[in-house]
Design an enzyme around this catalytic site. Structure first.
Site, PDB file in Angstrom:
ATOM      1  N   GLU A  64       0.823  -1.215   0.000  1.00  0.00           N
ATOM      2  CA  GLU A  64       0.000   0.000   0.000  1.00  0.00           C
ATOM      3  C   GLU A  64       0.853   1.259   0.000  1.00  0.00           C
ATOM      4  O   GLU A  64       0.552   2.214  -0.725  1.00  0.00           O
ATOM      5  CB  GLU A  64      -0.918   0.037   1.241  1.00  0.00           C
ATOM      6  CG  GLU A  64      -1.840  -1.141   1.364  1.00  0.00           C
ATOM      7  CD  GLU A  64      -1.304  -2.258   2.246  1.00  0.00           C
ATOM      8  OE1 GLU A  64      -2.110  -2.827   3.001  1.00  0.00           O
ATOM      9  OE2 GLU A  64      -0.094  -2.571   2.186  1.00  0.00           O
ATOM     10  N   CYS A  92      -2.758  -2.747   7.381  1.00  0.00           N
ATOM     11  CA  CYS A  92      -2.321  -2.695   8.774  1.00  0.00           C
ATOM     12  C   CYS A  92      -2.490  -1.254   9.281  1.00  0.00           C
ATOM     13  O   CYS A  92      -2.831  -0.355   8.503  1.00  0.00           O
ATOM     14  CB  CYS A  92      -0.862  -3.130   8.861  1.00  0.00           C
ATOM     15  SG  CYS A  92       0.305  -1.920   8.172  1.00  0.00           S
ATOM     16  N   CYS A  95      -0.491   1.359   7.176  1.00  0.00           N
ATOM     17  CA  CYS A  95      -1.045   1.594   5.848  1.00  0.00           C
ATOM     18  C   CYS A  95      -2.409   2.267   5.919  1.00  0.00           C
ATOM     19  O   CYS A  95      -2.722   3.135   5.100  1.00  0.00           O
ATOM     20  CB  CYS A  95      -1.102   0.288   5.071  1.00  0.00           C
ATOM     21  SG  CYS A  95       0.559  -0.377   4.747  1.00  0.00           S
TER      22      CYS A  95
END
Length: 158
Positions: A64, A92, A95
Site C-alpha cells: 500500500e 495494517c 497503511c
C-alpha cells in the site's frame, strides 16, 4: 463505513485482479504476497506496489505504501481524494494511517488480516475521530487472496 463483498462490482474485481498480479511479483521475490493499486477517478491506475520489506530491507515497504507513494508522484501531490486503493490484504495500522493521511476516498481489500487488520478486523481507524474516513469494501476476491497467503506461508514452513 465498511461494505461487504456482496456489494462489489466488475470494476472492483478487475482492479483486484491487478493487485493479485502484483502480489504474485512479491511472492516471486520470496516476499509475503500482497499487492496494491491506486486508481484515479475510477479508471486510471496511477500507483502500483507490492511487498518488498525483505528485498529492500525496509519496514515501510508494504504494498500500500509503495502504491500510494507512486500515486503521489504520478499526480504531483500528497492528497489523493479522487483515488481508490485496491489491495489483496486488509491494511495494517501504518497503511490505514497512510490512506487517511492521503485522503483516499475508498479502500477495497481482498483477505481480512486477523493479526493486523486496521479497517475493521482487529481495529478500525475509521472509527477514530480523525480528519478523514474512507469507504471500506472488504472481501473482494477474498478467498483467492487468502489462499495465496496461506499457500505462501505453508511453503515457508516446510
Amino acid at each position: 463505513m465498511t461494505v461487504t463483498a456482496a456489494e462489489f462490482d466488475e470494476r472492483d474485481e478487475r482492479y483486484m485482479r491487478e493487485a493479485i498480479s502484483l502480489a504474485a511479483k512479491a511472492e516471486a521475490l520470496d516476499e509475503v504476497p500482497v499487492g496494491a493499486v491506486v486508481v484515479h477517478k475510477g479508471a486510471l491506475i496511477v500507483g502500483r506496489g507490492y511487498n518488498a520489506r525483505e528485498t529492500k530491507k525496509n519496514a515501510l515497504c508494504h504494498a500500500e505504501i509503495m502504491a500510494i507513494d507512486e500515486a503521489c508522484r504520478t499526480l504531483g501531490g500528497w492528497r489523493l481524494p479522487e483515488c481508490e486503493l485496491f489491495v489483496t490484504l486488509e491494511p495494517c495500522p501504518m497503511c490505514a494511517g497512510a490512506v487517511i493521511n492521503a485522503r483516499i476516498s475508498r479502500v477495497v481489500y481482498g483477505a481480512k488480516d486477523l493479526r493486523a487488520g486496521a479497517f475493521g478486523t482487529l481495529v478500525s481507524l475509521n472509527d477514530l475521530p480523525l480528519n478523514h474516513k474512507a469507504e471500506i469494501v472488504g472481501g473482494v476476491l477474498g478467498d483467492e487472496c487468502a489462499e495465496m497467503l496461506r499457500a505462501y506461508f505453508k511453503k515457508k514452513r516446510k
